[in-house]
Design a protein around this motif. Structure first.
Motif, PDB file in Angstrom:
ATOM      1  N   TYR A 570       0.853  -1.201   0.000  1.00 27.43           N
ATOM      2  CA  TYR A 570       0.000   0.000   0.000  1.00 27.43           C
ATOM      3  C   TYR A 570       0.876   1.233   0.000  1.00 27.43           C
ATOM      4  N   ARG A 571       0.389   2.240  -0.698  1.00 28.53           N
ATOM      5  CA  ARG A 571       1.175   3.477  -0.771  1.00 28.53           C
ATOM      6  C   ARG A 571       1.194   4.185   0.588  1.00 28.53           C
ATOM      7  N   ARG A 572       0.062   4.150   1.244  1.00 29.83           N
ATOM      8  CA  ARG A 572       0.021   4.833   2.533  1.00 29.83           C
ATOM      9  C   ARG A 572      -0.677   3.978   3.596  1.00 29.83           C
ATOM     10  N   ILE A 573      -0.235   4.174   4.818  1.00 34.43           N
ATOM     11  CA  ILE A 573      -0.800   3.434   5.947  1.00 34.43           C
ATOM     12  C   ILE A 573      -1.403   4.446   6.922  1.00 34.43           C
ATOM     13  N   LEU A 574      -2.644   4.209   7.309  1.00 36.43           N
ATOM     14  CA  LEU A 574      -3.270   5.041   8.349  1.00 36.43           C
ATOM     15  C   LEU A 574      -3.430   4.180   9.607  1.00 36.43           C
ATOM     16  N   ILE A 575      -2.931   4.685  10.711  1.00 37.88           N
ATOM     17  CA  ILE A 575      -3.102   3.953  11.980  1.00 37.88           C
ATOM     18  C   ILE A 575      -3.946   4.781  12.945  1.00 37.88           C
ATOM     19  N   PRO A 576      -5.223   4.419  13.089  1.00 35.90           N
ATOM     20  CA  PRO A 576      -6.034   5.091  14.117  1.00 35.90           C
ATOM     21  C   PRO A 576      -5.806   4.387  15.453  1.00 35.90           C
ATOM     22  N   GLU A 577      -5.458   5.125  16.496  1.00 38.35           N
ATOM     23  CA  GLU A 577      -5.289   4.485  17.802  1.00 38.35           C
ATOM     24  C   GLU A 577      -5.573   5.478  18.922  1.00 38.35           C
ATOM     25  N   LEU A 578      -5.994   4.931  20.055  1.00 42.59           N
ATOM     26  CA  LEU A 578      -6.428   5.756  21.183  1.00 42.59           C
ATOM     27  C   LEU A 578      -5.226   6.051  22.082  1.00 42.59           C
ATOM     28  N   ASN A 579      -4.223   6.711  21.498  1.00 44.55           N
ATOM     29  CA  ASN A 579      -3.014   7.095  22.219  1.00 44.55           C
ATOM     30  C   ASN A 579      -2.302   8.107  21.330  1.00 44.55           C
ATOM     31  N   ALA A 580      -1.077   8.432  21.658  1.00 47.34           N
ATOM     32  CA  ALA A 580      -0.375   9.464  20.890  1.00 47.34           C
ATOM     33  C   ALA A 580       0.487   8.886  19.769  1.00 47.34           C
ATOM     34  N   GLY A 581       0.182   7.667  19.340  1.00 49.41           N
ATOM     35  CA  GLY A 581       0.904   7.113  18.191  1.00 49.41           C
ATOM     36  C   GLY A 581       1.823   5.954  18.524  1.00 49.41           C
ATOM     37  N   GLN A 582       1.395   5.082  19.424  1.00 50.18           N
ATOM     38  CA  GLN A 582       2.285   4.030  19.916  1.00 50.18           C
ATOM     39  C   GLN A 582       2.483   2.892  18.918  1.00 50.18           C
ATOM     40  N   LEU A 583       1.390   2.442  18.271  1.00 50.83           N
ATOM     41  CA  LEU A 583       1.570   1.369  17.283  1.00 50.83           C
ATOM     42  C   LEU A 583       2.397   1.895  16.114  1.00 50.83           C
ATOM     43  N   SER A 584       2.122   3.138  15.758  1.00 56.33           N
ATOM     44  CA  SER A 584       2.851   3.761  14.661  1.00 56.33           C
ATOM     45  C   SER A 584       4.361   3.732  14.945  1.00 56.33           C
ATOM     46  N   LEU A 585       4.719   4.057  16.170  1.00 52.50           N
ATOM     47  CA  LEU A 585       6.131   4.039  16.588  1.00 52.50           C
ATOM     48  C   LEU A 585       6.710   2.618  16.504  1.00 52.50           C
ATOM     49  N   TRP A 586       5.939   1.668  16.962  1.00 52.85           N
ATOM     50  CA  TRP A 586       6.363   0.249  16.981  1.00 52.85           C
ATOM     51  C   TRP A 586       6.571  -0.266  15.562  1.00 52.85           C
ATOM     52  N   ILE A 587       5.623   0.076  14.660  1.00 54.29           N
ATOM     53  CA  ILE A 587       5.717  -0.393  13.274  1.00 54.29           C
ATOM     54  C   ILE A 587       6.921   0.244  12.586  1.00 54.29           C
ATOM     55  N   ARG A 588       7.122   1.523  12.867  1.00 49.71           N
ATOM     56  CA  ARG A 588       8.265   2.207  12.264  1.00 49.71           C
ATOM     57  C   ARG A 588       9.579   1.594  12.770  1.00 49.71           C
ATOM     58  N   ALA A 589       9.622   1.334  14.081  1.00 55.48           N
ATOM     59  CA  ALA A 589      10.847   0.794  14.665  1.00 55.48           C
ATOM     60  C   ALA A 589      11.115  -0.612  14.167  1.00 55.48           C
ATOM     61  N   LYS A 590      10.070  -1.399  14.086  1.00 57.54           N
ATOM     62  CA  LYS A 590      10.238  -2.829  13.810  1.00 57.54           C
ATOM     63  C   LYS A 590      10.342  -3.100  12.313  1.00 57.54           C
TER      64      LYS A 590
END
Lengths: 629, 338
Positions: A570-590
């Motif tokens: 996918y060209r772009r990924i949207l991560i909706p989450e009830l925090n300040a971006g924790q899954l987004s951080l995890w996915i970027r890191a991992k």
């Protein structure tokens, strides 16, 4: 029994019925109005009518707030649909308010044109003032945007039960059934399930069976004859896989998941609980289940609860705790010990708004990074997250299965919204639940406490097994023997082995599945309890002609093996989450993948329309369909 | 396997291949030796014995006893042990704590394990100093104890372990000391035989950081005047010629000369079986130099244990019939969609 349908009114014209796809109805009132119970009965009737149902209770902020005040209002929202749903609904179709405070507290969630049904008998000057109204909202024109039905429910109830000569307080208590009768008529729900429930619940008090039955029938009949409704509503059956179903809350699903897993494992369930919400609520569901070998202990504090669970794991039990907020921090010391000892245990964290005591009754997904990393040392463990209330059963069951097979602590991240909400659950066949297998020492084979199988898992030698006496502890272990070792190379080896053991679990876990196009412009990636809102938003977008892919993560560590290759489509990924971006951080890191976040930290779940708007904004921004990168 | 066919165990059967690494002259050696004696003699097979310990010098004992062992984190051994016993009540579970572990880091857990009367054998090895942390005063250090963190002498009031255990409603409470090998072994044996939570405080000399703190009770020249070895049903007499006694004056104890003027019936008669722990508490307060300190069993009463009560409910529920897991999942309001 005398029929409460005694009226001199002329027979009314049959009220026309409008078919609608779905509706969210909220029942609100003083704690004495039993609105949570009323809502739950309405939900049950809706489920039995074949709708998909999802509910959410709203408890009063105080335990015993003064009657008629805003803090004393509690409510229950019922979302029922002819389509699959997993949210309690964004906007209300109707609000049932049993007093002015309930109207004041909940009106903001009713869109213009929505239905208001109030108990007009409670709208006295004293009560409006307590609720913060300057004048009677029923007569001052402030509700002109809504369709208001002010019905004298107290008087209807008294009329219905007059013949029974109840004490005034008893008669008053029946009015929740009057309200329920009105709601059942308005949405064409059958009364039989409620009548049956009344007979069972009040079996020891025949007078109350009679009284509540009369109130329920009176609500239905008077709504029909004197309610002033111009139409009724009908929600068709939802398509549903053949099978056996029930309504279940996240809490109930959690408790049943623990019992089922322990039973399938053939082991005692040891449940130490520090008696605060939510652990105490689960304890109430587990106490009295001694027949299933459930052993509860009320712990003196959170660290004690976690320690008892790990102790139980050492001696062959299924040790599980439920916690929330600071309880997760307090458990981290013992979780570290369990990682070092390589013992199986399960911690269910009902996430709430933090840090610290935060907003204890409000939901959030802000413990993801704490679950992944919140321990000192290199301390990997498994993190799961159910996506719906009912799925909590399977998630907790899996947590026990993985913990035992892989000799590791497992954290299950649920949340306050998920735990309290109820939905329709296809009851699994016990015989078909996956087996729960332990890596027990092999008979006759030489025993090494920290020897490992092909999955890097050490064996579970349980006190009572002769010739397997061994010592475990928090100090670093020598490979294979388990002796205390401060050897540098051994430490590095063991750190890597413990990590490899957890990473290896991904081989046995399902891959991440996408709903929607398998490649393209946008993938909406969620985790845990945002599933219902994301799924509903995608459905709305698709209905308007744009396609969008969605996927929901159920296992946050280890991540599904295919996730990297999947995200690359996918060209772009949207991560909706009830925090300040924790899954987004995890996915970027991992995985090295950047994503766009839709964050919400308002102590509530996403509204469907919030995600829908974000998806449309992102799809709108992409001028033309493009090839995947 | 019936009891007759149990192999007799020798203390050496509990040896492990681990080198014992306490300082030379440490009182823990004696504790370890007597624990081996007692464990070998209880008739419980090694696989049914679990030693749970916390952080501190004494906590190392887990690695030196060839049974099942659980060396936990600081202070939480009673909580781990509660879980261990609850999941498998057939086990004989020993908990070995230091004073830093049991009365500081994990004081809360100790109180509640005793209050619940979990069937645990809790041994608190008290050297009145933090040894493994390398010589700081502990919550049991006597006033004036000079350590790295109390260079001019500790000015914090210490906890008395026996008073704490009694206040926590412990059903078996005893004190012994490292160098009295027979008394130590006998006390541990009685703790092992007790049904319910047993608490044994062992005065243990730390050669390095608090040497000689218990000399009053071990030195031949002072011992008779400074220690009373409690005997069930006997008056509290002490001294070389047993010519001193303890009696109550109001609620307070006092030392009296037994010179003929004081009838022996005036002295406190020791009764470990007394329902109320009041007199036991008085004895737990006796501290030198004004008073001799008491050794032996302060309290030994019977109350249903926590694990016994939990298991009683489970046995009763199981007797009533095996419930159906499927029926539990189905609940009261299941329906079928065709």
């Amino acid at each position: 029994m005398a029929s409460p349908r005694k009226t001199t009114d002329a027979p009314p014209m049959p009220c026309p019925v409008e078919e609608i796809e779905q509706a969210a109805v909220r029942f609100a009132g003083d704690s004495g109005d039993a609105m949570v119970l009323t809502g739950a009965r309405f939900a049950s009737a809706s489920a039995l009518a074949g709708n998909d149902v999802c509910t959410r209770p709203e408890f009063s902020a105080e335990i015993r707030a003064p009657a008629g005040t805003l803090p004393g209002v509690s409510g229950y929202q019922v979302h029922f649909s002819s389509k699959e749903i997993h949210t309690p609904g964004d906007l209300l179709h109707a609000l049932f308010a049993m007093n002015p405070a309930a109207l004041q507290a909940h009106l903001r969630d009713l869109p213009a044109g929505g239905l208001i049904v109030v108990n007009s008998d409670t709208f006295t000057p004293e009560e409006w003032v307590k609720a913060g109204f300057a004048a009677n909202p029923l007569t001052d024109g402030s509700l002109a945007a809504y369709r208001v039905h002010a019905l004298p429910m107290d008087r209807w109830t008294q009329e219905a039960v007059a013949a029974l000569k109840l004490a005034p307080r008893e008669a008053e208590r029946c009015r929740s059934f009057t309200a329920l009768g009105i709601a059942c008529w308005l949405y064409d729900r059958p009364l039989d399930p409620t009548l049956k429930w009344i007979r069972t619940t009040f079996a020891k008090n025949p007078v109350m069976v009679d009284a509540n039955t009369r109130a329920l029938l009176a609500g239905r009949n008077f709504a029909d004859q004197r309610g002033g409704f111009l139409k009724r509503y009908f929600v068709a059956k939802a398509p549903i896989t053949p099978g056996k179903y029930r309504q279940i809350s996240g809490h109930e699903a959690t408790a049943l998941g623990l019992i089922a897993a322990a039973q399938k494992a053939g082991r005692a369930l040891v449940y130490p609980h520090f008696p605060s919400a939510p652990a105490g609520e689960i304890a109430q569901l587990l106490l009295g289940r001694e027949g299933f070998d459930v052993r509860c202990v009320q712990a003196e504090d959170e660290p004690a609860a976690m320690s008892m669970a790990v102790g139980a794991a050492f001696s062959g039990g299924i040790g599980a705790v439920v916690t929330s907020g600071p309880g997760l921090s307090l458990a981290s010391e013992t979780l570290g010990l369990a990682v070092m000892m390589e013992l199986p245990c399960v911690l269910i964290d009902v996430q709430r708004a933090g840090p610290s005591n935060g907003m204890p009754t409000k939901t959030e997904q802000s413990d993801l990074l704490a679950a992944l990393f919140g321990r000192h040392g290199e301390c990997p463990l498994v993190v799961l997250a159910p996506t719906t209330a009912a799925e909590s059963f399977h998630s907790v069951y899996d947590a026990v299965r993985i913990a035992i097979r892989h000799m590791t602590p497992v954290i299950v991240l649920t949340d306050v919204a998920l735990a309290a909400s109820s939905e329709t659950w296809q009851i699994p066949d016990v015989a078909a639940l996956p087996p729960i297998e332990a890596n027990l020492p092999r008979e006759g084979a030489p025993f090494e406490p920290y020897g490992r199988d092909e999955k890097h898992v050490r064996s579970w030698a349980i006190p009572g097994m002769p010739n397997h006496e061994h010592r475990v502890g928090g100090l670093e272990k020598e490979d294979r023997t388990g002796h205390v070792s401060y050897d540098p190379a051994n430490h590095e080896k063991l750190v890597n082995l413990r990590a490899a053991k957890i990473a290896r679990i991904a081989d046995d876990m399902p891959e991440c599945v996408v709903d929607g196009p398998e490649k393209g412009e946008l993938l909406v990636l969620g985790w845990g309890g945002t599933f219902g809102a994301i799924q509903a938003a995608a459905r709305r977008v698709r209905r308007k002609g744009r396609d969008v892919a969605v996927a929901q993560l159920r296992c946050l560590h280890p991540l599904p093996k295919n996730l990297g290759s999947l995200l690359a489509k996918y060209r772009r990924i949207l991560i909706p989450e009830l925090n300040a971006g924790q899954l987004s951080l995890w996915i970027r890191a991992k995985l090295g993948v950047d994503s766009e976040c839709l964050c919400n930290v308002q102590g509530r779940n996403f509204l469907v329309r919030e995600i829908e708007a974000k998806i449309e904004e992102m799809l709108g921004r992409s001028a033309s369909p493009t090839a995947p990168r | 396997m019936n009891e007759l066919s149990l192999p007799m165990l020798a203390p050496e059967d509990f040896d492990t291949d681990q080198e014992v690494r306490w300082c030379p002259g440490c009182g823990d050696y004696s504790v370890l030796a007597q624990m081996k004696q007692v464990l070998a003699g209880t008739g419980v097979p090694r696989e049914k014995i679990v030693i749970v310990s916390g952080i501190g010098c004494a906590g190392r004992v887990t690695y030196y006893l060839d049974a099942y062992g659980f060396h936990g984190v600081h202070g939480r051994a009673p909580a781990f042990a509660t879980g261990i016993k609850l999941a498998n009540p057939d086990l004989q579970v020993w908990v070995v704590l230091g004073d830093g572990d049991g009365l500081s880091a994990g004081a809360n857990h100790l109180l509640h394990a005793l209050r619940r009367n979990v069937d645990l054998k809790i041994v608190l090895v008290n050297n009145e100093v933090l040894g493994l942390a390398r010589g700081q005063y502990s919550s049991t250090s006597r006033l004036g104890t000079r350590t790295k963190t109390s260079p001019e002498g500790s000015f914090e009031t210490p906890l008395r372990a026996i008073s704490v255990a009694l206040a926590a409603e412990a059903t078996f409470v005893a004190r012994t000391l490292d160098v009295e090998a027979n008394h130590l072994a006998e006390t541990l044996r009685r703790a092992a035989a007790h049904k319910g939570g047993a608490f044994v405080e062992i005065y243990q000399n730390c050669k390095i950081y608090n040497d000689g703190v218990f000399e009053f009770a071990t030195d031949r020249s002072t011992k008779a005047d400074a220690a009373i070895f409690l005997e069930q049903g006997r008056p509290l007499l002490f001294g070389k010629d047993r010519n001193q006694g303890i009696r109550l004056s109001g609620f307070d104890p006092e030392v009296v000369e037994m010179n003929g003027a004081v009838p022996i019936d005036d002295l406190i008669m020791h009764d470990e079986k007394a329902e109320q722990p009041t007199l036991a508490f008085v004895l737990s307060r006796l501290t030198g130099p004004e008073f001799p300190e008491c050794f032996g069993v302060f309290r030994n009463v019977s109350r249903p244990s926590f694990d016994e009560q939990v298991m009683g409910r489970i046995t009763a529920a199981k007797k009533a019939g095996t419930p159906s897991l499927q029926a539990l999942l189905d609940g009261d309001e299941a329906w079928t969609a065709e």
